[in-house]
Design a protein around this motif. Sequence first.
Motif, PDB file in Angstrom:
ATOM      1  N   LYS A  40       0.930  -1.264  -0.027  1.00 37.76           N
ATOM      2  CA  LYS A  40      -0.042  -0.004   0.000  1.00 37.76           C
ATOM      3  C   LYS A  40       0.584   1.312  -0.054  1.00 37.76           C
ATOM      4  CE  LYS A  40      -3.390   2.529   2.696  1.00 37.76           C
ATOM      5  NZ  LYS A  40      -4.386   2.330   3.996  1.00 37.76           N
ATOM      6  N   ASP A  41       1.802   1.237   0.927  1.00 38.32           N
ATOM      7  CA  ASP A  41       2.662   2.545   0.902  1.00 38.32           C
ATOM      8  C   ASP A  41       4.280   2.359   0.612  1.00 38.32           C
ATOM      9  OD1 ASP A  41       2.784   2.250   4.665  1.00 38.32           O
ATOM     10  OD2 ASP A  41       3.569   0.977   2.949  1.00 38.32           O
ATOM     11  N   ASN A  42       4.449   1.120  -0.371  1.00 40.48           N
ATOM     12  CA  ASN A  42       5.851   1.133  -0.731  1.00 40.48           C
ATOM     13  C   ASN A  42       6.352   2.279  -1.712  1.00 40.48           C
ATOM     14  OD1 ASN A  42       4.913   0.264  -3.013  1.00 40.48           O
ATOM     15  ND2 ASN A  42       5.566  -1.894  -2.676  1.00 40.48           N
ATOM     16  N   GLY A  43       5.535   2.951  -2.176  1.00 35.85           N
ATOM     17  CA  GLY A  43       6.014   4.164  -3.077  1.00 35.85           C
ATOM     18  C   GLY A  43       5.775   5.541  -2.315  1.00 35.85           C
ATOM     19  N   LEU A  44       5.469   5.783  -1.201  1.00 42.29           N
ATOM     20  CA  LEU A  44       5.063   6.720  -0.621  1.00 42.29           C
ATOM     21  C   LEU A  44       6.221   7.885  -0.805  1.00 42.29           C
ATOM     22  CD1 LEU A  44       3.243   5.868   2.586  1.00 42.29           C
ATOM     23  CD2 LEU A  44       2.203   7.148   0.688  1.00 42.29           C
ATOM     24  N   ALA A  45       7.380   7.636  -0.673  1.00 42.68           N
ATOM     25  CA  ALA A  45       8.532   8.448  -0.638  1.00 42.68           C
ATOM     26  C   ALA A  45       8.854   9.001  -2.036  1.00 42.68           C
ATOM     27  CB  ALA A  45       9.756   8.001   0.263  1.00 42.68           C
ATOM     28  N   ASP A  46       8.576   7.975  -2.803  1.00 46.72           N
ATOM     29  CA  ASP A  46       8.573   8.571  -4.367  1.00 46.72           C
ATOM     30  C   ASP A  46       7.934   9.680  -4.703  1.00 46.72           C
ATOM     31  OD1 ASP A  46      10.422   6.498  -4.586  1.00 46.72           O
ATOM     32  OD2 ASP A  46       8.855   4.869  -5.268  1.00 46.72           O
ATOM     33  N   ARG A  47       6.973  10.136  -4.026  1.00 45.04           N
ATOM     34  CA  ARG A  47       6.242  11.385  -4.397  1.00 45.04           C
ATOM     35  C   ARG A  47       6.714  12.471  -3.932  1.00 45.04           C
ATOM     36  NH1 ARG A  47       1.138   8.730  -1.816  1.00 45.04           N
ATOM     37  NH2 ARG A  47       1.392  10.591  -0.655  1.00 45.04           N
ATOM     38  N   ASN A  48       8.010  12.430  -3.325  1.00 46.53           N
ATOM     39  CA  ASN A  48       8.548  13.626  -2.859  1.00 46.53           C
ATOM     40  C   ASN A  48       8.916  14.708  -4.017  1.00 46.53           C
ATOM     41  OD1 ASN A  48       8.571  12.881   0.149  1.00 46.53           O
ATOM     42  ND2 ASN A  48      10.468  11.686  -0.098  1.00 46.53           N
ATOM     43  N   THR A  49       8.829  15.800  -3.659  1.00 43.91           N
ATOM     44  CA  THR A  49       8.971  16.872  -4.688  1.00 43.91           C
ATOM     45  C   THR A  49       9.624  18.182  -3.911  1.00 43.91           C
ATOM     46  OG1 THR A  49       7.882  18.032  -6.300  1.00 43.91           O
ATOM     47  CG2 THR A  49       6.702  17.880  -4.331  1.00 43.91           C
TER      48      THR A  49
ATOM     49  N   SER B 192       3.477  22.677   6.159  1.00 47.95           N
ATOM     50  CA  SER B 192       2.830  22.764   4.830  1.00 47.95           C
ATOM     51  C   SER B 192       2.742  24.006   4.448  1.00 47.95           C
ATOM     52  CB  SER B 192       1.420  22.197   4.814  1.00 47.95           C
ATOM     53  OG  SER B 192       1.493  20.783   5.254  1.00 47.95           O
ATOM     54  N   ARG B 193       2.866  25.029   5.203  1.00 45.84           N
ATOM     55  CA  ARG B 193       2.879  26.456   5.047  1.00 45.84           C
ATOM     56  C   ARG B 193       4.370  26.925   4.133  1.00 45.84           C
ATOM     57  NH1 ARG B 193       0.341  29.987   9.680  1.00 45.84           N
ATOM     58  NH2 ARG B 193      -1.681  29.927   9.435  1.00 45.84           N
ATOM     59  N   TRP B 194       5.305  26.255   4.607  1.00 46.29           N
ATOM     60  CA  TRP B 194       6.617  26.226   4.095  1.00 46.29           C
ATOM     61  C   TRP B 194       7.024  25.600   2.774  1.00 46.29           C
ATOM     62  CZ3 TRP B 194       8.686  26.286   9.669  1.00 46.29           C
ATOM     63  CH2 TRP B 194       8.448  27.397  10.213  1.00 46.29           C
ATOM     64  N   GLY B 195       5.975  24.492   2.522  1.00 44.73           N
ATOM     65  CA  GLY B 195       6.442  23.850   1.415  1.00 44.73           C
ATOM     66  C   GLY B 195       5.830  22.255   1.523  1.00 44.73           C
ATOM     67  N   PRO B 196       6.143  21.378   0.340  1.00 44.43           N
ATOM     68  CA  PRO B 196       5.712  19.975   0.446  1.00 44.43           C
ATOM     69  C   PRO B 196       6.309  19.310   1.553  1.00 44.43           C
ATOM     70  CG  PRO B 196       7.089  20.421  -1.639  1.00 44.43           C
ATOM     71  CD  PRO B 196       6.893  21.782  -0.997  1.00 44.43           C
ATOM     72  N   LEU B 197       5.721  18.537   2.251  1.00 47.01           N
ATOM     73  CA  LEU B 197       6.225  17.588   3.472  1.00 47.01           C
ATOM     74  C   LEU B 197       6.936  16.448   2.831  1.00 47.01           C
ATOM     75  CD1 LEU B 197       3.509  18.240   6.225  1.00 47.01           C
ATOM     76  CD2 LEU B 197       5.363  19.737   5.495  1.00 47.01           C
ATOM     77  N   HIS B 198       7.884  16.270   3.472  1.00 45.50           N
ATOM     78  CA  HIS B 198       9.124  14.978   2.879  1.00 45.50           C
ATOM     79  C   HIS B 198       8.437  13.770   3.671  1.00 45.50           C
ATOM     80  CE1 HIS B 198      12.419  12.401   3.334  1.00 45.50           C
ATOM     81  NE2 HIS B 198      12.573  12.937   1.972  1.00 45.50           N
TER      82      HIS B 198
END
Length: 359
Positions: A15-24, A103-109
Amino acid sequence: MAPALDQIILSSTEKDNGLADRNTFATRVAGMGADPEKKALLANVTKRIDYSPKFGTELHGIKLSELTEQQSDELAALIAERGVVFFRNQSDFDLKEHVKLGSRWGPLHVHPLVPHTTENPEVIVLDSRLSPPGRYNTNNSWHSDVSFEPYPSSFSILKFDEIPEAGGDTVWSDGYQLYDSLSPSIQAFLEGLTATHTSDIFRVFQASTGRKTFGKLNDSSHPVVRTNPVTGWKSIFTNSVFTREIDNVTAQESKWILDYLNDVISKRLDYQVRFRWEKDSVAIWDNRSSFHTGVPDFKPYFRRGLRVTVSGEKPYFDKEASTTQAKVFAKVSEAIVAKQEAAENAKQETIEKASATIA
């Protein structure tokens, strides 16, 4: 309140093995263009404690859960200048507010390996109970959070809800002052270099435990000297945990450079501040221009808290547009000296008037 154990995800599933790949990356630089005097933020401060003239500040009278957009932007600018800012008595700064501010400062890692909450994968759990013997450990190791990412962290926000009765402090070191301490020749030399930052420490842990990651373990190359986009100041950007090597030099030369920089980071006490945690304390720091380490001296006590890490911009060095903390602080130093001299003169005048009256 920190999440219960059944609300913590230790290892990846399908379910979540690609979560970190969404980091931007951040599309705006938080704090850039904020009021230099930070009047909206500082108007509510009842007490300010600067831990050193250049580095580290504690603010009283501020409720992080009540910050306006303008105040949060001015806070980002203050953190970029002071490196790390501390707050006490933030009991209402719960998980929801924690996420909101970051979240006000940027996308959360989303961290590729550190345990996170079920509700928010961006909220990592730092609980010494979750640490089996031989785990990866960045306590007692100076680092900048997730510098191995293509877009490393700009800010980290950390709150502990369980504090050991003794020990467990965190120490920060100032990358601006490290750069400024170097000779002009070494500064110029380092400004032409890049370094490879890696996830090797996590790969070793993964291999020994079989824990599945939440996404790819990245390696990235970044400039050794980095420009902070908020202040425009130059900082050293290497660390002992994630920086594997200096690019395009021999292995021996790389080791010499990194050993020297790591040695200065860890040993120059005049570049460091140390924070004694209390329940409901919060620390927020700029990973682009500071380093930190936990002090692993709290056994047999436990320590537990939550951290939100904000993804920033791609690290860069702008030789033409950058300046140094030392140049900016020279004017501040003159003002401090003038203020002290004025106070001494006023004191002396008072003494002389009193002496004349007695005479």
